[in-house]
Design a protein around this motif. Structure first.
Motif, PDB file in Angstrom:
ATOM      1  N   ALA A  77     -25.938 -24.049 -24.329  1.00 25.11           N
ATOM      2  CA  ALA A  77     -25.288 -22.753 -24.093  1.00 25.11           C
ATOM      3  C   ALA A  77     -24.228 -22.848 -23.000  1.00 25.11           C
ATOM      4  O   ALA A  77     -24.099 -21.972 -22.156  1.00 25.11           O
ATOM      5  CB  ALA A  77     -26.327 -21.683 -23.760  1.00 25.11           C
ATOM      6  N   ILE A  78     -23.423 -23.913 -23.054  1.00 24.72           N
ATOM      7  CA  ILE A  78     -22.369 -24.104 -22.047  1.00 24.72           C
ATOM      8  C   ILE A  78     -20.981 -23.799 -22.596  1.00 24.72           C
ATOM      9  O   ILE A  78     -20.014 -23.808 -21.847  1.00 24.72           O
ATOM     10  CB  ILE A  78     -22.389 -25.535 -21.460  1.00 24.72           C
ATOM     11  N   ILE A  79     -20.875 -23.526 -23.879  1.00 23.16           N
ATOM     12  CA  ILE A  79     -19.574 -23.195 -24.459  1.00 23.16           C
ATOM     13  C   ILE A  79     -19.418 -21.687 -24.482  1.00 23.16           C
ATOM     14  O   ILE A  79     -20.251 -20.964 -25.036  1.00 23.16           O
ATOM     15  CB  ILE A  79     -19.404 -23.789 -25.867  1.00 23.16           C
ATOM     16  N   THR A  80     -18.361 -21.221 -23.834  1.00 22.36           N
ATOM     17  CA  THR A  80     -18.021 -19.801 -23.809  1.00 22.36           C
ATOM     18  C   THR A  80     -16.579 -19.675 -24.312  1.00 22.36           C
ATOM     19  O   THR A  80     -16.052 -20.609 -24.886  1.00 22.36           O
ATOM     20  CB  THR A  80     -18.151 -19.232 -22.376  1.00 22.36           C
ATOM     21  N   ALA A  81     -15.954 -18.563 -24.078  1.00 22.33           N
ATOM     22  CA  ALA A  81     -14.573 -18.366 -24.518  1.00 22.33           C
ATOM     23  C   ALA A  81     -13.685 -18.043 -23.322  1.00 22.33           C
ATOM     24  O   ALA A  81     -14.115 -17.361 -22.388  1.00 22.33           O
ATOM     25  CB  ALA A  81     -14.497 -17.239 -25.543  1.00 22.33           C
ATOM     26  N   ASP A  82     -12.448 -18.541 -23.377  1.00 21.73           N
ATOM     27  CA  ASP A  82     -11.482 -18.179 -22.343  1.00 21.73           C
ATOM     28  C   ASP A  82     -10.940 -16.780 -22.644  1.00 21.73           C
ATOM     29  O   ASP A  82     -11.407 -16.114 -23.575  1.00 21.73           O
ATOM     30  CB  ASP A  82     -10.378 -19.235 -22.218  1.00 21.73           C
ATOM     31  N   GLU A  83      -9.960 -16.329 -21.881  1.00 19.06           N
ATOM     32  CA  GLU A  83      -9.423 -14.971 -22.047  1.00 19.06           C
ATOM     33  C   GLU A  83      -8.847 -14.711 -23.430  1.00 19.06           C
ATOM     34  O   GLU A  83      -8.786 -13.582 -23.891  1.00 19.06           O
ATOM     35  CB  GLU A  83      -8.314 -14.683 -21.012  1.00 19.06           C
ATOM     36  N   ASP A  84      -8.424 -15.798 -24.102  1.00 20.52           N
ATOM     37  CA  ASP A  84      -7.819 -15.653 -25.418  1.00 20.52           C
ATOM     38  C   ASP A  84      -8.792 -15.945 -26.555  1.00 20.52           C
ATOM     39  O   ASP A  84      -8.412 -15.964 -27.719  1.00 20.52           O
ATOM     40  CB  ASP A  84      -6.608 -16.583 -25.540  1.00 20.52           C
ATOM     41  N   GLY A  85     -10.066 -16.191 -26.221  1.00 19.38           N
ATOM     42  CA  GLY A  85     -11.076 -16.440 -27.230  1.00 19.38           C
ATOM     43  C   GLY A  85     -11.260 -17.893 -27.624  1.00 19.38           C
ATOM     44  O   GLY A  85     -12.068 -18.195 -28.495  1.00 19.38           O
ATOM     45  N   PHE A  86     -10.503 -18.812 -27.010  1.00 18.03           N
ATOM     46  CA  PHE A  86     -10.661 -20.224 -27.317  1.00 18.03           C
ATOM     47  C   PHE A  86     -11.885 -20.782 -26.592  1.00 18.03           C
ATOM     48  O   PHE A  86     -12.171 -20.398 -25.460  1.00 18.03           O
ATOM     49  CB  PHE A  86      -9.413 -21.017 -26.899  1.00 18.03           C
ATOM     50  N   PRO A  87     -12.608 -21.704 -27.227  1.00 15.46           N
ATOM     51  CA  PRO A  87     -13.802 -22.259 -26.594  1.00 15.46           C
ATOM     52  C   PRO A  87     -13.482 -23.062 -25.341  1.00 15.46           C
ATOM     53  O   PRO A  87     -12.497 -23.793 -25.287  1.00 15.46           O
ATOM     54  CB  PRO A  87     -14.395 -23.178 -27.663  1.00 15.46           C
ATOM     55  N   MET A  88     -14.315 -22.877 -24.342  1.00 16.05           N
ATOM     56  CA  MET A  88     -14.228 -23.644 -23.106  1.00 16.05           C
ATOM     57  C   MET A  88     -15.642 -23.970 -22.656  1.00 16.05           C
ATOM     58  O   MET A  88     -16.595 -23.317 -23.075  1.00 16.05           O
ATOM     59  CB  MET A  88     -13.487 -22.873 -22.024  1.00 16.05           C
ATOM     60  N   VAL A  89     -15.774 -24.982 -21.832  1.00 18.39           N
ATOM     61  CA  VAL A  89     -17.080 -25.407 -21.356  1.00 18.39           C
ATOM     62  C   VAL A  89     -17.287 -24.897 -19.939  1.00 18.39           C
ATOM     63  O   VAL A  89     -16.424 -25.059 -19.076  1.00 18.39           O
ATOM     64  CB  VAL A  89     -17.202 -26.947 -21.407  1.00 18.39           C
ATOM     65  N   ASP A  90     -18.430 -24.271 -19.695  1.00 19.74           N
ATOM     66  CA  ASP A  90     -18.805 -23.775 -18.376  1.00 19.74           C
ATOM     67  C   ASP A  90     -20.037 -24.549 -17.924  1.00 19.74           C
ATOM     68  O   ASP A  90     -21.121 -24.389 -18.476  1.00 19.74           O
ATOM     69  CB  ASP A  90     -19.112 -22.281 -18.439  1.00 19.74           C
ATOM     70  N   LEU A  91     -19.867 -25.393 -16.908  1.00 17.57           N
ATOM     71  CA  LEU A  91     -20.939 -26.258 -16.429  1.00 17.57           C
ATOM     72  C   LEU A  91     -21.678 -25.681 -15.231  1.00 17.57           C
ATOM     73  O   LEU A  91     -22.412 -26.393 -14.555  1.00 17.57           O
ATOM     74  CB  LEU A  91     -20.368 -27.635 -16.079  1.00 17.57           C
ATOM     75  N   ASN A  92     -21.523 -24.400 -14.966  1.00 17.54           N
ATOM     76  CA  ASN A  92     -22.143 -23.793 -13.793  1.00 17.54           C
ATOM     77  C   ASN A  92     -23.659 -23.614 -13.913  1.00 17.54           C
ATOM     78  O   ASN A  92     -24.319 -23.358 -12.908  1.00 17.54           O
ATOM     79  CB  ASN A  92     -21.474 -22.461 -13.462  1.00 17.54           C
TER      80      ASN A  92
END
Length: 179
Positions: free
Chosen positions: A47-62
């Motif tokens: 569950a580390i893939i989220t979306a940036d402001e434009d809806g593109f996938p990004m990885v959040d390692l927090n």
């Protein structure tokens, strides 16, 4: 418009600042190919893939690191994310690392399954974290446990701009804890 120009006009200065999932195409191809369906995020067991402001996938390692399972690539029907076992990102330690401030901390080293993080003793009771760029996978397992938020995962080119205390090698006389 090129993706970077479109991003600038939309108020986002550079989409390349975001961590994209392992196996993501180069930025221009990724932005052109990705449909922003969210299937990669829905299938990520960490569950580390989220979306940036434009809806593109990004990885959040927090919260946790990437295990390079390939589920995101498998779920990506447009093939904006391809199967891979490597990633072009590596851990970087900033100057607010507790060990650099003389506080004993080895949280990042304890959570690194690849043993890519070592500490070198310095004068004044401090220890400098050293990242072995050949061993580091960029998984980010060291990011969440860091109590001072001193670790980020970035492209290796950023290593060249790191301060001397965070670069992969320290240019001063030190006593190695491994010796």
């Amino acid at each position: 418009m090129r993706p970077k120009d479109a991003s600038f006009c939309g108020g986002h200065f550079d989409k390349s600042d975001f961590l994209r999932p392992p196996g993501a195409l180069d930025l221009a191809s990724f932005v052109e190919t990705c449909t922003r369906c969210g299937d990669c995020a829905a299938n990520c067991p960490q569950a580390i893939i989220t979306a940036d402001e434009d809806g593109f996938p990004m990885v959040d390692l927090n919260a946790r690191g990437c295990i390079f399972c390939g589920e995101c690539a498998e779920a990506c029907q447009p093939a904006a994310i391809l199967p891979t076992q490597t990633w072009s990102y590596r851990a970087v330690v900033s100057d607010n690392c507790l060990s650099l401030q003389g506080v004993t901390c080895r949280s990042c080293e304890d959570h690194c399954d690849e043993s890519a993080i070592r500490f070198r003793l310095m004068t004044g009771g401090r220890s400098a974290p050293l990242i072995d760029l050949e061993t580091c996978t960029g998984c980010g397992a060291c990011v969440a446990p860091c109590p001072s938020d001193a670790i980020t995962v970035e492209r290796p080119a950023s290593q060249h701009t790191a301060s001397p205390s965070t670069a992969s090698e320290i240019n001063e006389c030190t006593i190695s804890a491994d010796a």
